[in-house]
Design a protein around this motif. Structure first.
Motif, PDB file in Angstrom:
ATOM      1  N   ALA A 331       0.809  -1.221   0.000  1.00 22.65           N
ATOM      2  CA  ALA A 331       0.000   0.000   0.000  1.00 22.65           C
ATOM      3  C   ALA A 331       0.838   1.264   0.000  1.00 22.65           C
ATOM      4  O   ALA A 331       0.331   2.352   0.277  1.00 22.65           O
ATOM      5  CB  ALA A 331      -0.928  -0.011   1.224  1.00 22.65           C
ATOM      6  N   SER A 332       2.113   1.146  -0.324  1.00 19.47           N
ATOM      7  CA  SER A 332       3.001   2.319  -0.300  1.00 19.47           C
ATOM      8  C   SER A 332       2.633   3.359  -1.346  1.00 19.47           C
ATOM      9  O   SER A 332       2.980   4.530  -1.208  1.00 19.47           O
ATOM     10  CB  SER A 332       4.446   1.865  -0.503  1.00 19.47           C
ATOM     11  OG  SER A 332       4.616   1.298  -1.795  1.00 19.47           O
ATOM     12  N   GLY A 333       1.953   2.937  -2.398  1.00 18.10           N
ATOM     13  CA  GLY A 333       1.600   3.862  -3.468  1.00 18.10           C
ATOM     14  C   GLY A 333       2.697   4.081  -4.484  1.00 18.10           C
ATOM     15  O   GLY A 333       2.517   4.823  -5.450  1.00 18.10           O
ATOM     16  N   HIS A 334       3.861   3.455  -4.295  1.00 22.12           N
ATOM     17  CA  HIS A 334       4.960   3.599  -5.242  1.00 22.12           C
ATOM     18  C   HIS A 334       4.580   2.979  -6.587  1.00 22.12           C
ATOM     19  O   HIS A 334       3.943   1.918  -6.637  1.00 22.12           O
ATOM     20  CB  HIS A 334       6.223   2.933  -4.707  1.00 22.12           C
ATOM     21  CG  HIS A 334       6.740   3.578  -3.457  1.00 22.12           C
ATOM     22  ND1 HIS A 334       7.542   2.911  -2.553  1.00 22.12           N
ATOM     23  CD2 HIS A 334       6.562   4.818  -2.947  1.00 22.12           C
ATOM     24  CE1 HIS A 334       7.839   3.715  -1.547  1.00 22.12           C
ATOM     25  NE2 HIS A 334       7.244   4.882  -1.763  1.00 22.12           N
ATOM     26  N   GLN A 335       5.011   3.617  -7.625  1.00 24.84           N
ATOM     27  CA  GLN A 335       4.686   3.099  -8.948  1.00 24.84           C
ATOM     28  C   GLN A 335       5.283   1.715  -9.146  1.00 24.84           C
ATOM     29  O   GLN A 335       4.632   0.821  -9.695  1.00 24.84           O
ATOM     30  CB  GLN A 335       5.189   4.054 -10.036  1.00 24.84           C
ATOM     31  CG  GLN A 335       4.826   3.595 -11.453  1.00 24.84           C
ATOM     32  CD  GLN A 335       5.324   4.560 -12.508  1.00 24.84           C
ATOM     33  OE1 GLN A 335       5.873   5.616 -12.195  1.00 24.84           O
ATOM     34  NE2 GLN A 335       5.137   4.207 -13.769  1.00 24.84           N
ATOM     35  N   THR A 350       1.895  -0.318  -8.905  1.00 26.41           N
ATOM     36  CA  THR A 350       0.630   0.322  -8.543  1.00 26.41           C
ATOM     37  C   THR A 350       0.033   0.889  -9.826  1.00 26.41           C
ATOM     38  O   THR A 350       0.599   1.787 -10.455  1.00 26.41           O
ATOM     39  CB  THR A 350       0.853   1.442  -7.520  1.00 26.41           C
ATOM     40  OG1 THR A 350       1.491   0.894  -6.351  1.00 26.41           O
ATOM     41  CG2 THR A 350      -0.467   2.063  -7.112  1.00 26.41           C
ATOM     42  N   ARG A 353      -5.310   4.730 -11.945  1.00 24.54           N
ATOM     43  CA  ARG A 353      -6.735   4.463 -11.833  1.00 24.54           C
ATOM     44  C   ARG A 353      -7.393   4.261 -13.205  1.00 24.54           C
ATOM     45  O   ARG A 353      -8.319   3.462 -13.359  1.00 24.54           O
ATOM     46  CB  ARG A 353      -7.403   5.615 -11.076  1.00 24.54           C
ATOM     47  CG  ARG A 353      -8.738   5.230 -10.440  1.00 24.54           C
ATOM     48  CD  ARG A 353      -9.220   6.257  -9.440  1.00 24.54           C
ATOM     49  NE  ARG A 353     -10.410   5.775  -8.761  1.00 24.54           N
ATOM     50  CZ  ARG A 353     -10.404   4.981  -7.707  1.00 24.54           C
ATOM     51  NH1 ARG A 353      -9.257   4.589  -7.189  1.00 24.54           N
ATOM     52  NH2 ARG A 353     -11.532   4.569  -7.154  1.00 24.54           N
ATOM     53  N   LYS A 369      -8.830   2.436  -2.989  1.00 22.68           N
ATOM     54  CA  LYS A 369      -7.800   3.468  -3.148  1.00 22.68           C
ATOM     55  C   LYS A 369      -6.836   3.136  -4.272  1.00 22.68           C
ATOM     56  O   LYS A 369      -6.505   3.995  -5.094  1.00 22.68           O
ATOM     57  CB  LYS A 369      -7.039   3.661  -1.833  1.00 22.68           C
ATOM     58  CG  LYS A 369      -7.887   4.183  -0.696  1.00 22.68           C
ATOM     59  CD  LYS A 369      -7.086   4.352   0.590  1.00 22.68           C
ATOM     60  CE  LYS A 369      -6.088   5.504   0.492  1.00 22.68           C
ATOM     61  NZ  LYS A 369      -5.458   5.775   1.809  1.00 22.68           N
ATOM     62  N   ASN A 370      -6.375   1.896  -4.294  1.00 23.43           N
ATOM     63  CA  ASN A 370      -5.381   1.507  -5.288  1.00 23.43           C
ATOM     64  C   ASN A 370      -5.538   0.044  -5.652  1.00 23.43           C
ATOM     65  O   ASN A 370      -6.032  -0.767  -4.847  1.00 23.43           O
ATOM     66  CB  ASN A 370      -3.953   1.729  -4.769  1.00 23.43           C
ATOM     67  CG  ASN A 370      -3.508   3.180  -4.898  1.00 23.43           C
ATOM     68  OD1 ASN A 370      -3.706   3.801  -5.931  1.00 23.43           O
ATOM     69  ND2 ASN A 370      -2.923   3.710  -3.829  1.00 23.43           N
ATOM     70  N   HIS A 432      -6.294  -2.241  -2.296  1.00 20.30           N
ATOM     71  CA  HIS A 432      -6.199  -1.381  -1.114  1.00 20.30           C
ATOM     72  C   HIS A 432      -7.549  -0.700  -0.910  1.00 20.30           C
ATOM     73  O   HIS A 432      -7.992   0.091  -1.748  1.00 20.30           O
ATOM     74  CB  HIS A 432      -5.091  -0.340  -1.300  1.00 20.30           C
ATOM     75  CG  HIS A 432      -4.879   0.522  -0.095  1.00 20.30           C
ATOM     76  ND1 HIS A 432      -4.039   1.607  -0.086  1.00 20.30           N
ATOM     77  CD2 HIS A 432      -5.381   0.449   1.182  1.00 20.30           C
ATOM     78  CE1 HIS A 432      -4.048   2.169   1.113  1.00 20.30           C
ATOM     79  NE2 HIS A 432      -4.851   1.469   1.891  1.00 20.30           N
TER      80      HIS A 432
END
Length: 621
Positions: A331-335, A350, A353, A369-370, A432
């Motif tokens: 869930a870090s959101g890093h690409q 990731t 959207r 979220k992701n 996520h």
């Protein structure tokens, strides 16, 4: 596969130490780790510092590992490729040692008949192969192991002393027989009969205390429990599913931002388990060709420094739930997460959207979220014990609960400093879920009411545990668990993967524990197998169709083939595992237990969508 061979994965699951296996002519029990043939060339050391450190801490706390020892993980012994080489293997003592002759005498009693077969011991059989029993009149009969043995809740296992059970303290050496009447396997139709006339119906053998007290026998370790026992023995059907429940600890390997040397040391950490100084590194280089080839150009001090750094990180992680560390990475959101390399333990992306939200599909994805496409992951699983009669409680945070001692897990060795483990590679999807959206949903009156019903069911279910039960995982966990099962069933139809090859990890983690307010919410659906199914790419490809998959999964749950019975089900006052279920059954949410992390407990589709019962507790519209 050669005769009497098992897969590596079976030796840490279905047929680990303490499990019974049927062979063509006899039954055996898999021996403990001390009796595994483990020459250096027959196994590989698995490096997974987080898992090793956590298991080492737990086993030392339970007194199963010497406080001064260091734990390592090894694969089970692998048979050599050469047909002339002596194969490595696992010792498997004969158990049970009572056999029933296949040659039957048919007796006429009144208007019915009775089949009568001789009950004999292993030492009574023909010594040439011990496959037959020779009667006094010269007749020969093949034999099969008796179906019943005795065990206790501590995992101890022993042959039933049939002479004592039939006669009590009276000594008698007359032959014993198994008599069966009727056409069913009903215990009431089966009796153990002595030549002196005494007999025992197997139905009576199920009575508490009828088989006597447990002597602490551990045939898989060839000894008796030094702590003794004294509990009442229970009748156990040798081939029943409740004879063996493995205790397996599983983690997903995580990447770290490291240089090339740290990466190489991490890959060889299993070979460097006993290294305690830079001087030991020099010795490892000299005598281990693998270490020398990979690390020969680096100085011993540099290598030891990186090794200490990796060990320190593992010790720090050992105090955390493994799921927390995994969630924080996914869930870090890093690409990009991890490295896109064939030897990488984890590589994920990731997704933007726009890559997975389809505006033409009428489904609300605002609470997601992701979406993370996990191109490559590594799953490491290690066996550390087992239970009988009932599986050990499962913790929703992926850790080993202290309460596991209440189900009295049995050891798989007398004190070995290693555990059997396997590593498997695969792919997956991580979803996520917005924690704030889940918390707002939990506070609505209808969800509060539904949660009260689920809690009452949990209260009934927990009474089955004499020493205490696992904590309530939380209604957020039940929501995500139900969503995971719905998605797994739909992904299996969409991607072509067999449903049984998919697995799940549910992240509904709270700081307070015991079902508190979740601060981490997510689902990992993945496949990890030694074969090709783990790398087909079907799960990652499903990411671009996620909106359609989600919509179809929710639509499929609106009507169950068992409605209205399923939708009207309330956990209040139910018995057994059904007390943990809301609207859930085999027609809608239940899946193969090998795929579910919680053994199909805590499920309710009314938390996802509105069912025929018209509960207003649905998370999705």
């Amino acid at each position: 596969m050669t005769k009497n061979a098992q897969r590596l994965s079976q030796l840490i699951s279905t047929f680990g130490p303490g499990a019974m296996i049927d062979l063509p002519t006899r039954s055996v029990v898999v021996a403990g780790l001390e009796f595994w043939d483990m020459p250096p060339t027959s196994f590989a050391t698995i490096s997974e510092p987080r898992l090793t450190a956590r298991l080492e801490q737990i086993l030392k706390d339970q007194g199963r590992l010497d406080p001064n020892s260091s734990l390592s993980l090894r694969t089970p012994p692998i048979a050599p490729d050469s047909p002339t080489a002596l194969p490595a293997g696992v010792t498997a003592p004969i158990f049970p040692t009572w056999f029933v002759c296949e040659l039957a005498d048919v007796l006429t009693v009144g208007s019915g008949t009775i089949r009568r077969r001789r009950l004999v011991r292993w030492q009574d059989l023909d010594t040439r192969g011990r496959r037959r029993f020779i009667f006094d009149d010269g007749r020969k009969s093949d034999v099969t192991p008796i179906r019943f043995v005795a065990a206790c809740e501590k995992g101890h296992l022993q042959d039933i002393d049939w002479r004592w059970v039939v006669h009590g303290p009276v000594q008698c050496q007359e032959p014993l027989w198994v008599e069966e009447k009727g056409t069913s396997a009903d215990p009431a139709d089966t009796s153990i009969v002595c030549g002196c006339g005494k007999n025992l119906s197997l139905q009576d053998a199920f009575q508490p205390g009828r088989l006597g007290k447990c002597q602490g026998e551990r045939p898989w370790l060839l000894d008796r429990d030094p702590d003794g026992c004294g509990e009442n023995l229970k009748l156990l059907t040798r081939t029943a599913t409740n004879t063996y429940f493995p205790q397996v600890y599983t983690v997903i390997s995580l990447p770290s931002a490291v240089d090339d040397l740290t990466r190489l040391v991490g890959e060889l950490a299993g070979e460097l388990t006993n290294v305690a100084s830079a001087q030991d590194v020099a010795i490892a280089k000299k005598f281990n060709n693998k270490v020398s080839a990979s690390l020969g150009t680096y100085s011993d001090d540099e290598i030891f420094e990186r090794l200490e750094r990796l060990r320190a990180g593992a010790q720090a992680d050992a105090s955390r739930s493994p799921k927390m560390s995994e969630f924080d990475v996914f869930a870090s959101g890093h690409q990009q997460i991890g490295q896109n390399h064939p030897t990488a333990k984890l590589y994920a992306e990731t997704l933007p959207r726009t890559a997975w939200v389809d505006s033409s599909v009428s489904v609300d994805t605002s609470a997601i979220k992701n979406l993370v496409a996990v191109h490559r992951l590594r799953e490491v699983s290690s066996l550390y014990g087992f239970t009988r009669f009932e599986a050990a409680p499962t913790s929703s945070d992926g850790d080993i609960e202290d309460i596991q001692l209440a189900v009295r897990g049995a050891p798989i060795s007398r004190g070995a400093d290693w555990l059997p483990a396997i590593e498997q590679f695969g792919e997956g999807l991580f979803i996520h879920i917005d924690e704030q959206a889940v918390n707002r949903w939990l506070q609505t009156p209808d969800v509060v009411s539904r949660q009260a019903s689920l809690l009452r069911g949990y209260g009934h279910w927990r009474t089955r545990f004499s020493g205490g039960a696992p904590n309530y995982p939380g209604t957020a966990y039940t929501l995500l668990h139900s969503l995971s099962h719905a998605l797994m069933a739909e992904i299996a139809l969409d991607s072509g993967y067999p449903a049984s090859s998919l697995k799940e990890r549910i992240y509904a983690l709270s700081d307070a524990g015991n079902g508190g307010v979740p601060v981490r919410c997510g689902i990992l659906i993945y496949t990890a197998t030694p074969g090709a199914q783990g790398t087909l790419g079907g799960l990652v490809a499903a990411g671009s169709r996620f909106s359609s998959i989600l919509r179809s999964a929710l639509d499929r749950l609106m009507i169950c083939s068992n409605d209205p019975v399923c939708s009207d089900h309330e956990p209040d006052g139910r018995s057994g595992d059904r007390a943990t279920h809301g609207a859930a059954c085999h027609g809608c949410l239940l899946i193969a237990e090998t795929s579910c992390e919680m053994r199909n407990l805590f499920l309710d589709r009314s938390l996802l969508i509105q069912t025929m019962a018209h509960h207003q507790s649905n998370f999705f519209d």
